[in-house]
Design a protein around this motif. Structure first.
Motif, PDB file in Angstrom:
ATOM      1  N   TYR A  22       5.204  -8.891   4.447  1.00 50.02           N
ATOM      2  CA  TYR A  22       5.143  -9.253   3.029  1.00 50.02           C
ATOM      3  C   TYR A  22       3.907  -8.627   2.368  1.00 50.02           C
ATOM      4  CZ  TYR A  22       3.972 -11.962  -1.075  1.00 50.02           C
ATOM      5  OH  TYR A  22       3.581 -12.326  -2.348  1.00 50.02           O
ATOM      6  N   ASP A  23       2.746  -8.736   3.018  1.00 44.77           N
ATOM      7  CA  ASP A  23       1.508  -8.203   2.422  1.00 44.77           C
ATOM      8  C   ASP A  23       1.583  -6.702   2.182  1.00 44.77           C
ATOM      9  OD1 ASP A  23       0.225 -10.631   2.190  1.00 44.77           O
ATOM     10  OD2 ASP A  23      -0.745 -10.478   4.153  1.00 44.77           O
ATOM     11  N   ALA A  24       2.178  -5.963   3.113  1.00 41.14           N
ATOM     12  CA  ALA A  24       2.271  -4.508   2.979  1.00 41.14           C
ATOM     13  C   ALA A  24       3.408  -4.092   2.052  1.00 41.14           C
ATOM     14  CB  ALA A  24       2.471  -3.863   4.346  1.00 41.14           C
ATOM     15  N   CYS A  25       4.367  -4.968   1.844  1.00 39.22           N
ATOM     16  CA  CYS A  25       5.547  -4.631   1.043  1.00 39.22           C
ATOM     17  C   CYS A  25       5.389  -5.227  -0.368  1.00 39.22           C
ATOM     18  CB  CYS A  25       6.795  -5.152   1.752  1.00 39.22           C
ATOM     19  SG  CYS A  25       8.360  -4.553   1.082  1.00 39.22           S
ATOM     20  N   CYS A  26       6.017  -6.328  -0.640  1.00 38.98           N
ATOM     21  CA  CYS A  26       6.004  -6.911  -1.986  1.00 38.98           C
ATOM     22  C   CYS A  26       4.709  -7.640  -2.326  1.00 38.98           C
ATOM     23  CB  CYS A  26       7.191  -7.853  -2.152  1.00 38.98           C
ATOM     24  SG  CYS A  26       8.781  -6.989  -2.111  1.00 38.98           S
ATOM     25  N   GLY A  27       3.995  -8.107  -1.325  1.00 39.56           N
ATOM     26  CA  GLY A  27       2.745  -8.831  -1.582  1.00 39.56           C
ATOM     27  C   GLY A  27       1.747  -8.014  -2.374  1.00 39.56           C
ATOM     28  N   ARG A  28       1.660  -6.725  -2.113  1.00 42.49           N
ATOM     29  CA  ARG A  28       0.703  -5.871  -2.835  1.00 42.49           C
ATOM     30  C   ARG A  28       1.074  -5.767  -4.314  1.00 42.49           C
ATOM     31  NH1 ARG A  28       2.439   0.067  -2.009  1.00 42.49           N
ATOM     32  NH2 ARG A  28       4.603  -0.226  -1.371  1.00 42.49           N
ATOM     33  N   PHE A  29       2.379  -5.802  -4.623  1.00 42.44           N
ATOM     34  CA  PHE A  29       2.800  -5.789  -6.026  1.00 42.44           C
ATOM     35  C   PHE A  29       2.489  -7.133  -6.674  1.00 42.44           C
ATOM     36  CE2 PHE A  29       6.326  -2.966  -4.185  1.00 42.44           C
ATOM     37  CZ  PHE A  29       5.553  -1.816  -4.289  1.00 42.44           C
ATOM     38  N   HIS A  30       2.755  -8.217  -5.973  1.00 44.42           N
ATOM     39  CA  HIS A  30       2.490  -9.553  -6.507  1.00 44.42           C
ATOM     40  C   HIS A  30       1.011  -9.752  -6.790  1.00 44.42           C
ATOM     41  CE1 HIS A  30       6.407 -11.267  -4.509  1.00 44.42           C
ATOM     42  NE2 HIS A  30       6.649 -10.338  -5.421  1.00 44.42           N
ATOM     43  N   ARG A  31       0.155  -9.212  -5.923  1.00 47.02           N
ATOM     44  CA  ARG A  31      -1.301  -9.340  -6.103  1.00 47.02           C
ATOM     45  C   ARG A  31      -1.842  -8.413  -7.181  1.00 47.02           C
ATOM     46  NH1 ARG A  31      -0.858  -8.759  -0.673  1.00 47.02           N
ATOM     47  NH2 ARG A  31      -1.796  -6.702  -0.723  1.00 47.02           N
ATOM     48  N   GLY A  32      -1.049  -7.431  -7.601  1.00 50.13           N
ATOM     49  CA  GLY A  32      -1.520  -6.468  -8.592  1.00 50.13           C
ATOM     50  C   GLY A  32      -2.267  -5.299  -7.985  1.00 50.13           C
ATOM     51  N   ALA A  33      -2.237  -5.163  -6.655  1.00 46.87           N
ATOM     52  CA  ALA A  33      -2.932  -4.069  -5.982  1.00 46.87           C
ATOM     53  C   ALA A  33      -2.191  -2.743  -6.149  1.00 46.87           C
ATOM     54  CB  ALA A  33      -3.112  -4.385  -4.497  1.00 46.87           C
ATOM     55  N   ALA A  34      -0.914  -2.804  -6.478  1.00 46.41           N
ATOM     56  CA  ALA A  34      -0.099  -1.606  -6.684  1.00 46.41           C
ATOM     57  C   ALA A  34       1.036  -1.977  -7.634  1.00 46.41           C
ATOM     58  CB  ALA A  34       0.471  -1.110  -5.349  1.00 46.41           C
ATOM     59  N   ALA A  35       1.655  -0.946  -8.201  1.00 46.88           N
ATOM     60  CA  ALA A  35       2.825  -1.151  -9.069  1.00 46.88           C
ATOM     61  C   ALA A  35       4.049  -0.602  -8.343  1.00 46.88           C
ATOM     62  CB  ALA A  35       2.631  -0.434 -10.396  1.00 46.88           C
ATOM     63  N   ALA A  36       5.171  -1.247  -8.532  1.00 42.53           N
ATOM     64  CA  ALA A  36       6.408  -0.794  -7.902  1.00 42.53           C
ATOM     65  C   ALA A  36       6.731   0.625  -8.373  1.00 42.53           C
ATOM     66  CB  ALA A  36       7.552  -1.741  -8.237  1.00 42.53           C
ATOM     67  N   PRO A  37       6.944   1.576  -7.451  1.00 46.52           N
ATOM     68  CA  PRO A  37       7.151   2.977  -7.836  1.00 46.52           C
ATOM     69  C   PRO A  37       8.553   3.305  -8.339  1.00 46.52           C
ATOM     70  CG  PRO A  37       7.225   2.773  -5.456  1.00 46.52           C
ATOM     71  CD  PRO A  37       6.855   1.415  -6.002  1.00 46.52           C
ATOM     72  N   THR A  38       9.523   2.424  -8.073  1.00 48.73           N
ATOM     73  CA  THR A  38      10.905   2.664  -8.499  1.00 48.73           C
ATOM     74  C   THR A  38      11.490   1.364  -9.031  1.00 48.73           C
ATOM     75  OG1 THR A  38      11.893   2.092  -6.374  1.00 48.73           O
ATOM     76  CG2 THR A  38      11.243   4.419  -6.680  1.00 48.73           C
ATOM     77  N   ALA A  39      12.601   1.499  -9.751  1.00 45.56           N
ATOM     78  CA  ALA A  39      13.296   0.301 -10.238  1.00 45.56           C
ATOM     79  C   ALA A  39      13.774  -0.552  -9.064  1.00 45.56           C
ATOM     80  CB  ALA A  39      14.457   0.707 -11.141  1.00 45.56           C
ATOM     81  N   GLU A  40      14.250   0.090  -8.001  1.00 46.60           N
ATOM     82  CA  GLU A  40      14.709  -0.684  -6.838  1.00 46.60           C
ATOM     83  C   GLU A  40      13.576  -1.474  -6.209  1.00 46.60           C
ATOM     84  OE1 GLU A  40      16.381  -0.237  -2.301  1.00 46.60           O
ATOM     85  OE2 GLU A  40      16.968   1.327  -3.725  1.00 46.60           O
ATOM     86  N   ARG A  41      12.414  -0.860  -6.059  1.00 52.62           N
ATOM     87  CA  ARG A  41      11.287  -1.592  -5.465  1.00 52.62           C
ATOM     88  C   ARG A  41      10.847  -2.736  -6.368  1.00 52.62           C
ATOM     89  NH1 ARG A  41       8.968   0.192  -0.483  1.00 52.62           N
ATOM     90  NH2 ARG A  41       7.828  -1.738  -0.737  1.00 52.62           N
ATOM     91  N   LEU A  42      10.928  -2.535  -7.696  1.00 54.75           N
ATOM     92  CA  LEU A  42      10.608  -3.645  -8.596  1.00 54.75           C
ATOM     93  C   LEU A  42      11.635  -4.759  -8.406  1.00 54.75           C
ATOM     94  CD1 LEU A  42       8.828  -4.922 -10.735  1.00 54.75           C
ATOM     95  CD2 LEU A  42      10.324  -3.896 -12.454  1.00 54.75           C
ATOM     96  N   MET A  43      12.907  -4.397  -8.308  1.00 50.27           N
ATOM     97  CA  MET A  43      13.952  -5.398  -8.087  1.00 50.27           C
ATOM     98  C   MET A  43      13.679  -6.172  -6.809  1.00 50.27           C
ATOM     99  SD  MET A  43      16.779  -6.987  -8.366  1.00 50.27           S
ATOM    100  CE  MET A  43      16.664  -8.044  -6.949  1.00 50.27           C
TER     101      MET A  43
END
Length: 144
Positions: free
Chosen positions: A33-54
């Motif tokens: 989770y931390d390496a995948c969606c957790g980094r987006f949730h924390r604001g450390a990175a932005a989802a690079p594609t629409a699928e990853r945001l989904m």
């Protein structure tokens, strides 16, 4: 908004078992989770594609991250607040198809089936870039 034919449509594919074990991400990808969606949730990175945001939004629903869901909702369609049902248990995500939604696009569509204890949600979601970042706009429910 008029729909264009898909330029980068991909067929349905099977994902690893969602949230498999303590190391799998709720979105179904095998990373933690931390390496995948957790980094987006924390604001450390932005989802690079629409699928990853989904996928990250699915994980946010599964983990009760309402702030992230609001933050990644398009300002034009974002609700004033979001009350998640703590009794809903999300059990899996299947990406059925994608159209556009890569670094080369300004819009994208992701069709998915999100399972929860007692049922499933089938949605065709639309995404747009806002200031360079992907945002959820809205969705249709095929067959509804």
């Amino acid at each position: 908004m008029a729909r264009r034919p898909a330029r980068t449509s991909r067929p349905a594919r099977s994902a690893p078992r969602p949230g498999a074990g303590p190391s799998g991400c709720p979105c179904g990808l095998p990373e933690s989770y931390d390496a995948c969606c957790g980094r987006f949730h924390r604001g450390a990175a932005a989802a690079p594609t629409a699928e990853r945001l989904m996928r990250s939004r699915y994980s946010a629903f599964a983990r009760g991250e309402a702030d992230y869901l609001l933050r990644t909702w398009h300002p034009r369609t974002r609700p004033a607040r979001l009350d998640l049902d703590p009794g809903t248990r999300w059990t899996g995500l299947e990406i059925l198809a994608t159209e556009d939604g890569t670094a080369f696009h300004s819009t994208g569509v992701v069709e998915f089936r999100a399972s929860y204890r007692g049922g499933a949600l089938h949605e065709r979601s639309r995404f747009e870039r806002v200031d360079g970042a992907w945002a959820y706009v809205d969705g249709d429910f095929p067959g509804a």
